[in-house]
Every structure is written in C-alpha cells, then in structure tokens.
Design a protein around this motif. Structure first.
Motif, PDB file in Angstrom:
ATOM      1  N   GLY A  45       2.053 -33.187  35.806  1.00 46.45           N
ATOM      2  CA  GLY A  45       0.963 -31.997  36.164  1.00 46.45           C
ATOM      3  C   GLY A  45      -0.182 -32.592  37.039  1.00 46.45           C
ATOM      4  N   TYR A  46      -0.337 -33.865  37.076  1.00 46.49           N
ATOM      5  CA  TYR A  46      -1.306 -34.454  37.754  1.00 46.49           C
ATOM      6  C   TYR A  46      -1.419 -34.195  39.315  1.00 46.49           C
ATOM      7  N   ILE A  47      -2.230 -34.127  40.179  1.00 49.03           N
ATOM      8  CA  ILE A  47      -2.496 -33.846  41.556  1.00 49.03           C
ATOM      9  C   ILE A  47      -2.473 -35.354  41.747  1.00 49.03           C
ATOM     10  N   ILE A  48      -1.707 -35.856  42.789  1.00 47.66           N
ATOM     11  CA  ILE A  48      -1.765 -37.248  43.092  1.00 47.66           C
ATOM     12  C   ILE A  48      -1.800 -37.409  44.712  1.00 47.66           C
ATOM     13  N   LEU A  49      -2.745 -38.415  45.099  1.00 41.14           N
ATOM     14  CA  LEU A  49      -2.906 -38.853  46.489  1.00 41.14           C
ATOM     15  C   LEU A  49      -2.401 -40.392  46.682  1.00 41.14           C
ATOM     16  N   VAL A  50      -1.648 -40.589  47.669  1.00 39.11           N
ATOM     17  CA  VAL A  50      -0.939 -41.986  47.640  1.00 39.11           C
ATOM     18  C   VAL A  50      -1.307 -42.426  49.256  1.00 39.11           C
ATOM     19  N   THR A  51      -2.050 -43.512  49.349  1.00 37.37           N
ATOM     20  CA  THR A  51      -2.104 -43.888  50.651  1.00 37.37           C
ATOM     21  C   THR A  51      -1.024 -44.946  50.884  1.00 37.37           C
ATOM     22  N   THR A  52      -0.283 -45.271  52.042  1.00 41.92           N
ATOM     23  CA  THR A  52       0.522 -46.171  52.169  1.00 41.92           C
ATOM     24  C   THR A  52       0.857 -46.343  53.753  1.00 41.92           C
ATOM     25  N   HIS A  53       1.223 -47.809  54.121  1.00 48.47           N
ATOM     26  CA  HIS A  53       2.149 -47.588  55.402  1.00 48.47           C
ATOM     27  C   HIS A  53       3.409 -48.198  55.026  1.00 48.47           C
ATOM     28  N   ASP A  54       3.898 -48.276  53.823  1.00 46.91           N
ATOM     29  CA  ASP A  54       4.839 -48.418  53.063  1.00 46.91           C
ATOM     30  C   ASP A  54       6.242 -47.467  53.210  1.00 46.91           C
ATOM     31  N   VAL A  55       7.068 -47.515  54.328  1.00 47.59           N
ATOM     32  CA  VAL A  55       7.928 -46.501  54.565  1.00 47.59           C
ATOM     33  C   VAL A  55       8.901 -46.672  53.318  1.00 47.59           C
ATOM     34  N   SER A  56       9.530 -47.638  53.011  1.00 52.22           N
ATOM     35  CA  SER A  56      10.579 -47.534  51.665  1.00 52.22           C
ATOM     36  C   SER A  56       9.722 -47.021  50.483  1.00 52.22           C
ATOM     37  N   LEU A  57       8.576 -47.081  50.077  1.00 55.77           N
ATOM     38  CA  LEU A  57       7.963 -46.379  49.228  1.00 55.77           C
ATOM     39  C   LEU A  57       8.134 -44.723  49.343  1.00 55.77           C
ATOM     40  N   VAL A  58       7.922 -44.345  50.678  1.00 58.97           N
ATOM     41  CA  VAL A  58       7.840 -43.128  51.006  1.00 58.97           C
ATOM     42  C   VAL A  58       9.024 -42.387  50.821  1.00 58.97           C
ATOM     43  N   GLU A  59      10.049 -43.127  51.064  1.00 59.52           N
ATOM     44  CA  GLU A  59      11.310 -42.573  50.902  1.00 59.52           C
ATOM     45  C   GLU A  59      11.988 -42.240  49.428  1.00 59.52           C
ATOM     46  N   LYS A  60      10.951 -42.926  48.526  1.00 61.37           N
ATOM     47  CA  LYS A  60      11.535 -42.725  47.032  1.00 61.37           C
ATOM     48  C   LYS A  60      10.697 -41.649  46.266  1.00 61.37           C
ATOM     49  N   LEU A  61       9.388 -41.266  47.103  1.00 63.07           N
ATOM     50  CA  LEU A  61       8.648 -40.225  46.540  1.00 63.07           C
ATOM     51  C   LEU A  61       8.975 -38.876  46.666  1.00 63.07           C
ATOM     52  N   ASN A  62       8.761 -38.122  45.649  1.00 63.71           N
ATOM     53  CA  ASN A  62       9.089 -36.651  45.765  1.00 63.71           C
ATOM     54  C   ASN A  62       7.830 -35.826  46.043  1.00 63.71           C
ATOM     55  N   GLY A  63       7.498 -35.935  47.382  1.00 59.32           N
ATOM     56  CA  GLY A  63       6.100 -35.284  47.783  1.00 59.32           C
ATOM     57  C   GLY A  63       6.084 -34.927  49.251  1.00 59.32           C
ATOM     58  N   THR A  64       4.909 -34.710  49.964  1.00 64.32           N
ATOM     59  CA  THR A  64       4.726 -34.171  51.249  1.00 64.32           C
ATOM     60  C   THR A  64       3.859 -35.407  51.930  1.00 64.32           C
ATOM     61  N   VAL A  65       4.396 -35.691  53.157  1.00 63.66           N
ATOM     62  CA  VAL A  65       4.015 -36.815  54.056  1.00 63.66           C
ATOM     63  C   VAL A  65       2.785 -36.112  54.859  1.00 63.66           C
ATOM     64  N   TYR A  66       1.792 -37.072  54.969  1.00 60.94           N
ATOM     65  CA  TYR A  66       0.804 -36.293  55.963  1.00 60.94           C
ATOM     66  C   TYR A  66       0.396 -37.695  57.083  1.00 60.94           C
ATOM     67  N   LEU A  67       1.226 -37.722  58.016  1.00 60.08           N
ATOM     68  CA  LEU A  67       0.841 -38.724  58.904  1.00 60.08           C
ATOM     69  C   LEU A  67      -0.221 -38.673  59.804  1.00 60.08           C
ATOM     70  N   MET A  68      -1.030 -39.838  59.492  1.00 60.21           N
ATOM     71  CA  MET A  68      -2.294 -39.916  59.957  1.00 60.21           C
ATOM     72  C   MET A  68      -2.591 -40.894  61.273  1.00 60.21           C
ATOM     73  N   SER A  69      -3.297 -40.505  62.289  1.00 56.56           N
ATOM     74  CA  SER A  69      -3.457 -41.342  63.362  1.00 56.56           C
ATOM     75  C   SER A  69      -5.085 -40.850  63.964  1.00 56.56           C
ATOM     76  N   LYS A  70      -5.719 -42.081  64.070  1.00 56.55           N
ATOM     77  CA  LYS A  70      -6.866 -41.932  64.463  1.00 56.55           C
ATOM     78  C   LYS A  70      -8.090 -41.085  63.827  1.00 56.55           C
ATOM     79  N   GLY A  71      -7.993 -40.888  62.528  1.00 50.82           N
ATOM     80  CA  GLY A  71      -8.595 -40.110  61.626  1.00 50.82           C
ATOM     81  C   GLY A  71      -8.238 -38.752  61.555  1.00 50.82           C
ATOM     82  N   SER A  72      -7.119 -38.445  62.273  1.00 51.84           N
ATOM     83  CA  SER A  72      -6.583 -37.177  61.983  1.00 51.84           C
ATOM     84  C   SER A  72      -5.271 -36.880  61.352  1.00 51.84           C
TER      85      SER A  72
END
Length: 237
Positions: free
Chosen positions: A183-210
C-alpha cells in the motif's frame, strides 16, 4: 493518492523542472525514467524538502501538503542513490537512530522496530556489522529498512540499482513490487531499462525537465512512435 501539480524549478536561467504533474495512488509505482540531468532526482528531493521549488502544489489524499513540515509527520522517506549510511554505526544503529531522534522512541523501542524489520528482510544476522562489512545489496536493504522504520506513506528511491551488480536488479524489483503491494506510494528514479521492465508500475519518461510521455510498463512495446523514438535515442532499445 499523491498528486504533484505543475511543479517548476529554475536555476540560473535553466529550467530544471518544467510544469511537472503526475498522480500516484496507494499501492502504485511511478517510475521516473530518463538520463542524468533531466530533473527526476530533483523532483524527489523537492518532495523530501531537500530542495526548494518555484511553482506547483503537492496533495496527499486530497489534502495540500506543506513540504516544510512534512518530515515532522514522517509522511515521506527516501533511499538515496549513494544510500547515506553512517559508516561508524552498526546496521542496527543505522536503523534505530532516526526513530530515537525524530520519533522520540526509547532505545529499547527503536531496537525492537529495527530488529523486526531486519528479521522480515532476512538481515537479522547482520545487525552488529558496519556498512563497510556489507555487500552492496545488503547496504541497500539496510538503507531501505531505515526508510521503512518511520512508517512513511510515500517512499522515494533514487537510482536504486546504480551502485549494484546487474545480477541484483531482479531482487531490487521484487522488493519494490512487494512494497507497492503493502500500500505504499512509491516513486522510483532510474535510467536502468532492465529495472523498469521488471516493475509493475507506470513509466514517466522525462526530458529537459518535463514529462514527455507516460505508459504502463506492460504497454511500453506498443506505445506511440514518439515514445519509441525517445527510448531508442536515449537507451538504444
């Protein structure tokens, strides 16, 4: 639900964050994906009241958050990229110290909380060791337990696999997914695509602060050409 609304930050004329908005429900994982310098870690630091911001608002369960007092209520906790463990303190002391200092627990009370967490995460035999005696994966789990000890509602993890052997990525992903199930709200920062592929979440792709694109992890392969082009440019995937 955590709602981040129109958050912006400028330093020396450079937009570090540009009108960033997202929503994360209890039990959900928001994955801020992007290369170094796109603003993802800055957003976590602002949420933890470690940096100021120029504009924007933060809401938790429809109530406006005052980030200046948020730590007094132990609402948010963060695992830093470089972990920030105290090298002169034992594993047990690293976990129980915040409870003694911030929650006014007695040494006995704090140690009970710490030992319960160490047992749950199968580190009870490491309690008297010092950080220098631990593996990279063990250090990260200790930093996470220090975060969990204060019973936060929001957990921020900054680049959780950056200092670890790639073989540990699956273990890290499993831990994060299990925290979401609690039940935690979780925010993860990463540039590791292999980690992203294993998480059950929503990806927010960021570029130049947006935030330039978003998608559920399972939707990434079918997402828009815009998303695919940026991913290919940034990560060669």
């Amino acid at each position: 639900m955590l709602e981040i609304l129109n958050v912006s930050k400028t330093i020396k004329g450079k937009k570090i964050l540009n009108d960033v908005s997202l929503k994360v429900r209890h039990g959900e994982i928001a994955i801020l994906l992007g290369s170094s310098g796109v603003g993802k870690s800055t957003l976590l630091r602002i949420l933890n009241n470690l940096e100021t911001y120029d504009e924007g608002k933060f809401f938790l369960d429809d109530k406006l958050l005052d980030l200046k007092t948020i730590h007094q209520k132990h609402t948010v906790s963060m695992v830093f990229q470089h972990l920030g463990l105290f090298e002169h303190l034992s594993v047990l002391e690293n976990i129980d110290l915040p409870l003694i200092l911030t929650q006014r627990k007695t040494k006995i009370e704090a140690e009970k909380v710490a030992r319960d967490l160490l047992k749950e995460y199968q580190l009870e035999d490491q309690e008297n060791k010092y950080p220098a005696q631990l593996s990279g994966g063990q250090k990260q789990r200790v930093a996470l337990l220090r975060c969990l000890a204060i019973s936060p509602k929001i957990i921020c993890l900054d680049e959780p696999t950056s200092a670890l052997d790639p073989s540990l990525t699956s273990q890290v992903a499993t831990t994060i997914n299990n925290l979401a199930k609690k039940g935690y709200i979780i925010l993860v920062t990463t540039h590791d695509v292999s980690l992203v592929e294993k998480l059950n979440g929503t990806v927010y792709l960021m570029s130049k602060g947006s935030i330039v694109e978003s998608a559920k992890v399972e939707e990434l392969k079918e997402k828009s050409e815009h998303f695919k082009q940026i991913m290919a440019f940034m990560y060669g995937v």
